[in-house]
Every structure is written in C-alpha cells, then in structure tokens.
Write a protein that holds these residues in place. Structure first.
Motif, PDB file in Angstrom:
ATOM      1  N   ARG A 244       0.860  -1.283  -0.010  1.00 23.35           N
ATOM      2  CA  ARG A 244       0.015   0.051  -0.050  1.00 23.35           C
ATOM      3  C   ARG A 244       0.761   1.444   0.129  1.00 23.35           C
ATOM      4  O   ARG A 244       0.705   1.896  -0.606  1.00 23.35           O
ATOM      5  CB  ARG A 244      -0.983  -0.077   1.298  1.00 23.35           C
ATOM      6  CG  ARG A 244      -1.986  -0.994   0.867  1.00 23.35           C
ATOM      7  CD  ARG A 244      -2.970  -0.750   2.131  1.00 23.35           C
ATOM      8  NE  ARG A 244      -2.720  -0.515   3.292  1.00 23.35           N
ATOM      9  CZ  ARG A 244      -3.168  -0.374   4.563  1.00 23.35           C
ATOM     10  NH1 ARG A 244      -4.010  -0.133   5.098  1.00 23.35           N
ATOM     11  NH2 ARG A 244      -1.896  -0.500   6.296  1.00 23.35           N
ATOM     12  N   TRP A 245       2.581   1.618   1.123  1.00 24.39           N
ATOM     13  CA  TRP A 245       3.087   2.343   1.131  1.00 24.39           C
ATOM     14  C   TRP A 245       3.640   2.799  -0.025  1.00 24.39           C
ATOM     15  O   TRP A 245       3.551   3.657  -0.664  1.00 24.39           O
ATOM     16  CB  TRP A 245       3.923   1.825   2.230  1.00 24.39           C
ATOM     17  CG  TRP A 245       3.013   2.174   3.471  1.00 24.39           C
ATOM     18  CD1 TRP A 245       1.950   2.787   3.099  1.00 24.39           C
ATOM     19  CD2 TRP A 245       3.623   1.443   4.286  1.00 24.39           C
ATOM     20  NE1 TRP A 245       1.807   1.965   5.152  1.00 24.39           N
ATOM     21  CE2 TRP A 245       2.784   1.477   5.261  1.00 24.39           C
ATOM     22  CE3 TRP A 245       4.614   0.745   4.383  1.00 24.39           C
ATOM     23  CZ2 TRP A 245       3.084   1.200   6.865  1.00 24.39           C
ATOM     24  CZ3 TRP A 245       5.112   0.277   6.064  1.00 24.39           C
ATOM     25  CH2 TRP A 245       3.788   0.318   7.165  1.00 24.39           C
ATOM     26  N   LYS A 246       4.192   1.278  -1.424  1.00 20.07           N
ATOM     27  CA  LYS A 246       4.530   1.918  -2.526  1.00 20.07           C
ATOM     28  C   LYS A 246       3.609   2.897  -3.083  1.00 20.07           C
ATOM     29  O   LYS A 246       4.320   4.066  -3.911  1.00 20.07           O
ATOM     30  CB  LYS A 246       4.372   0.827  -2.718  1.00 20.07           C
ATOM     31  CG  LYS A 246       5.483   0.786  -4.289  1.00 20.07           C
ATOM     32  CD  LYS A 246       5.857  -1.208  -5.269  1.00 20.07           C
ATOM     33  CE  LYS A 246       6.122  -0.525  -6.260  1.00 20.07           C
ATOM     34  NZ  LYS A 246       6.290  -1.458  -6.892  1.00 20.07           N
ATOM     35  N   PHE A 247       2.627   2.232  -3.324  1.00 19.46           N
ATOM     36  CA  PHE A 247       1.138   3.509  -3.862  1.00 19.46           C
ATOM     37  C   PHE A 247       1.385   4.518  -3.526  1.00 19.46           C
ATOM     38  O   PHE A 247       1.392   5.468  -4.120  1.00 19.46           O
ATOM     39  CB  PHE A 247      -0.012   3.390  -4.450  1.00 19.46           C
ATOM     40  CG  PHE A 247       0.728   1.754  -5.170  1.00 19.46           C
ATOM     41  CD1 PHE A 247       0.638   2.094  -6.485  1.00 19.46           C
ATOM     42  CD2 PHE A 247      -0.560   0.411  -4.367  1.00 19.46           C
ATOM     43  CE1 PHE A 247       0.796   0.986  -7.663  1.00 19.46           C
ATOM     44  CE2 PHE A 247       0.527  -0.387  -5.510  1.00 19.46           C
ATOM     45  CZ  PHE A 247       0.956  -0.623  -7.000  1.00 19.46           C
TER      46      PHE A 247
ATOM     47  N   ILE B 133       8.446   9.481  -2.575  1.00 22.72           N
ATOM     48  CA  ILE B 133       9.900   8.624  -2.781  1.00 22.72           C
ATOM     49  C   ILE B 133      10.711   9.107  -4.374  1.00 22.72           C
ATOM     50  O   ILE B 133      11.906   9.228  -4.257  1.00 22.72           O
ATOM     51  CB  ILE B 133       9.662   6.535  -3.220  1.00 22.72           C
ATOM     52  CG1 ILE B 133       8.877   6.718  -1.151  1.00 22.72           C
ATOM     53  CG2 ILE B 133      11.057   6.628  -3.662  1.00 22.72           C
ATOM     54  CD1 ILE B 133       8.201   5.176  -1.809  1.00 22.72           C
ATOM     55  N   LYS B 134       9.974   9.636  -4.920  1.00 28.10           N
ATOM     56  CA  LYS B 134      10.399   9.717  -6.568  1.00 28.10           C
ATOM     57  C   LYS B 134      11.430  11.195  -6.171  1.00 28.10           C
ATOM     58  O   LYS B 134      11.648  11.167  -7.264  1.00 28.10           O
ATOM     59  CB  LYS B 134       9.223   9.592  -7.479  1.00 28.10           C
ATOM     60  CG  LYS B 134       9.782  10.276  -9.244  1.00 28.10           C
ATOM     61  CD  LYS B 134       8.316  10.508 -10.162  1.00 28.10           C
ATOM     62  CE  LYS B 134       7.644  11.511  -9.599  1.00 28.10           C
ATOM     63  NZ  LYS B 134       6.272  11.400 -11.044  1.00 28.10           N
ATOM     64  N   GLN B 135      10.469  11.917  -5.304  1.00 22.60           N
ATOM     65  CA  GLN B 135      11.322  13.472  -5.545  1.00 22.60           C
ATOM     66  C   GLN B 135      12.459  13.608  -4.589  1.00 22.60           C
ATOM     67  O   GLN B 135      13.365  14.495  -4.711  1.00 22.60           O
ATOM     68  CB  GLN B 135       9.785  14.581  -4.750  1.00 22.60           C
ATOM     69  CG  GLN B 135       8.705  14.359  -5.895  1.00 22.60           C
ATOM     70  CD  GLN B 135       8.239  15.491  -5.486  1.00 22.60           C
ATOM     71  OE1 GLN B 135       8.470  16.551  -5.273  1.00 22.60           O
ATOM     72  NE2 GLN B 135       6.845  15.495  -5.062  1.00 22.60           N
ATOM     73  N   VAL B 136      12.804  12.723  -3.671  1.00 22.87           N
ATOM     74  CA  VAL B 136      13.257  12.455  -3.081  1.00 22.87           C
ATOM     75  C   VAL B 136      15.268  12.131  -3.287  1.00 22.87           C
ATOM     76  O   VAL B 136      16.350  11.486  -2.220  1.00 22.87           O
ATOM     77  CB  VAL B 136      13.403  12.043  -1.535  1.00 22.87           C
ATOM     78  CG1 VAL B 136      12.543  13.203  -1.084  1.00 22.87           C
ATOM     79  CG2 VAL B 136      13.206  10.547  -1.519  1.00 22.87           C
TER      80      VAL B 136
ATOM     81  N   ARG C  59      14.154   3.673   4.923  1.00 25.14           N
ATOM     82  CA  ARG C  59      15.085   2.378   3.351  1.00 25.14           C
ATOM     83  C   ARG C  59      14.522   2.956   2.385  1.00 25.14           C
ATOM     84  O   ARG C  59      15.362   2.515   1.266  1.00 25.14           O
ATOM     85  CB  ARG C  59      14.198   1.269   3.322  1.00 25.14           C
ATOM     86  CG  ARG C  59      15.534  -0.186   3.758  1.00 25.14           C
ATOM     87  CD  ARG C  59      14.151  -1.684   4.594  1.00 25.14           C
ATOM     88  NE  ARG C  59      13.044  -1.287   4.413  1.00 25.14           N
ATOM     89  CZ  ARG C  59      12.017  -1.447   5.222  1.00 25.14           C
ATOM     90  NH1 ARG C  59      12.611  -1.464   6.600  1.00 25.14           N
ATOM     91  NH2 ARG C  59      10.850  -1.455   5.201  1.00 25.14           N
ATOM     92  N   GLU C  60      13.260   3.154   1.169  1.00 22.92           N
ATOM     93  CA  GLU C  60      13.388   4.349   0.479  1.00 22.92           C
ATOM     94  C   GLU C  60      14.153   5.051   0.090  1.00 22.92           C
ATOM     95  O   GLU C  60      14.315   5.083  -1.105  1.00 22.92           O
ATOM     96  CB  GLU C  60      11.851   4.316  -0.078  1.00 22.92           C
ATOM     97  CG  GLU C  60      11.101   2.750   0.241  1.00 22.92           C
ATOM     98  CD  GLU C  60      11.381   2.251  -1.462  1.00 22.92           C
ATOM     99  OE1 GLU C  60      12.098   2.210  -2.072  1.00 22.92           O
ATOM    100  OE2 GLU C  60      10.562   0.564  -0.705  1.00 22.92           O
ATOM    101  N   ILE C  61      14.210   6.013   0.738  1.00 19.73           N
ATOM    102  CA  ILE C  61      15.273   6.691   0.158  1.00 19.73           C
ATOM    103  C   ILE C  61      16.696   6.668   0.082  1.00 19.73           C
ATOM    104  O   ILE C  61      17.275   6.994  -0.094  1.00 19.73           O
ATOM    105  CB  ILE C  61      14.770   8.046   1.716  1.00 19.73           C
ATOM    106  CG1 ILE C  61      13.262   8.504   1.559  1.00 19.73           C
ATOM    107  CG2 ILE C  61      16.142   9.105   2.082  1.00 19.73           C
ATOM    108  CD1 ILE C  61      13.268   8.871   3.340  1.00 19.73           C
ATOM    109  N   HIS C  62      16.978   5.753   1.060  1.00 15.42           N
ATOM    110  CA  HIS C  62      18.830   6.026   1.409  1.00 15.42           C
ATOM    111  C   HIS C  62      18.496   4.572   0.206  1.00 15.42           C
ATOM    112  O   HIS C  62      20.088   4.479  -0.941  1.00 15.42           O
ATOM    113  CB  HIS C  62      18.659   4.678   2.466  1.00 15.42           C
ATOM    114  CG  HIS C  62      19.144   4.759   3.573  1.00 15.42           C
ATOM    115  ND1 HIS C  62      20.153   6.128   4.027  1.00 15.42           N
ATOM    116  CD2 HIS C  62      18.747   5.275   4.620  1.00 15.42           C
ATOM    117  CE1 HIS C  62      19.963   6.522   5.105  1.00 15.42           C
ATOM    118  NE2 HIS C  62      18.544   6.327   5.764  1.00 15.42           N
ATOM    119  N   MET C  63      18.018   3.877   0.021  1.00 13.39           N
ATOM    120  CA  MET C  63      17.830   2.605  -1.561  1.00 13.39           C
ATOM    121  C   MET C  63      17.711   3.723  -2.806  1.00 13.39           C
ATOM    122  O   MET C  63      18.543   3.837  -3.689  1.00 13.39           O
ATOM    123  CB  MET C  63      16.866   1.716  -1.856  1.00 13.39           C
ATOM    124  CG  MET C  63      17.012   0.988  -0.441  1.00 13.39           C
ATOM    125  SD  MET C  63      15.862  -1.018  -1.119  1.00 13.39           S
ATOM    126  CE  MET C  63      15.197  -0.649  -2.069  1.00 13.39           C
TER     127      MET C  63
END
Length: 133
Positions: free
Chosen positions: A85-88, A94-97, A126-130
């Motif tokens: 759910r969070w992915k959406f 996530i795209k902007q950072v 996690r998503e930001i670091h990746m």
C-alpha cells in the motif's frame, strides 16, 4: 552541490514543535531551498509555512476505487504487508527525494507506541537510502 533540503515526518504546523523546527531551519539555512513533505499540509497553510518553505503532501490520498488503491489493498490482504500500500501512497514522495539530502523531522510522534507509524517511517527511510538519499 545540491542546494535543496528535504524535510519529512512533519506532522503539520498545528504541532508547533514541528513548525518551530521548520522555521528554525529556515533561519539557520537562509540560502537553502527547503521542501517540507507534510502529513497535514492544510495546517501548514493555516500557519503560513509556505511563505518561507515549499510544502507538499507526504502521503498521496488515492481515490477509493482507483486501480493503484485496489491493487495495494489486495496485496496487503494477501501478504499482510503494508509495504504494498505504501508503495502507491508514497510514490510521489519517493520519486522526488532520490539523491537528495533528507532530514527526518519527527520527535514526539515517534515516541508514541504505534507500531504502524514506526513501520511506515522505517519503510520510507529504507526507500530514501535505496534511492541515494
């Protein structure tokens, strides 16, 4: 050098501690472009934060019957993992950072014993670091 600073975890300006952090950062870093991803952007407008920083929504509110919302909820029901759910919901954030300097601005909210909030921000970190942030 990147001149933009991303702030996330901001609960909104009605939490005056969060508002003070943003105003303090703006005062300390007057030449930095600061973008705040807020859980409550309406309160940020109410307290005039957009006059000093750019404010955007942290979580995208998906229409109930949108394909992304339905797929996210179905995957959650099958796997019992909120990540789908969070992915959406956080796709825009996530795209902007990617490859940006990010500061996690969360104090008293993180102290609350809500495992959902802790898991959600762990996912975002996690998503930001990746993404190189």
């Amino acid at each position: 050098m990147n001149n933009e600073l991303i702030i996330y975890g901001h609960a909104g300006a009605c939490n005056h501690g969060n508002e003070a952090i943003i105003r303090g950062l703006h005062t300390l870093l007057p030449n930095k472009k600061i973008k705040v991803f807020s859980l409550d952007p309406e309160s940020d407008w109410l307290w005039d934060l957009p006059s000093i920083v750019e404010v955007d929504e942290l979580r995208q509110k998906l229409p109930r019957y949108s394909p992304r919302n339905i797929i996210g909820h179905l995957l959650y029901r099958i796997t019992k993992n909120d990540r789908y759910r969070w992915k959406f919901e956080f796709k825009n954030f996530i795209k902007q950072v990617k490859n940006k300097v990010c500061i996690f601005e969360m104090g008293d909210q993180f102290c609350e014993p809500d495992p959902y909030v802790i898991k959600m921000y762990s996912y975002l970190n996690r998503e930001i670091h990746m993404g190189g942030g």
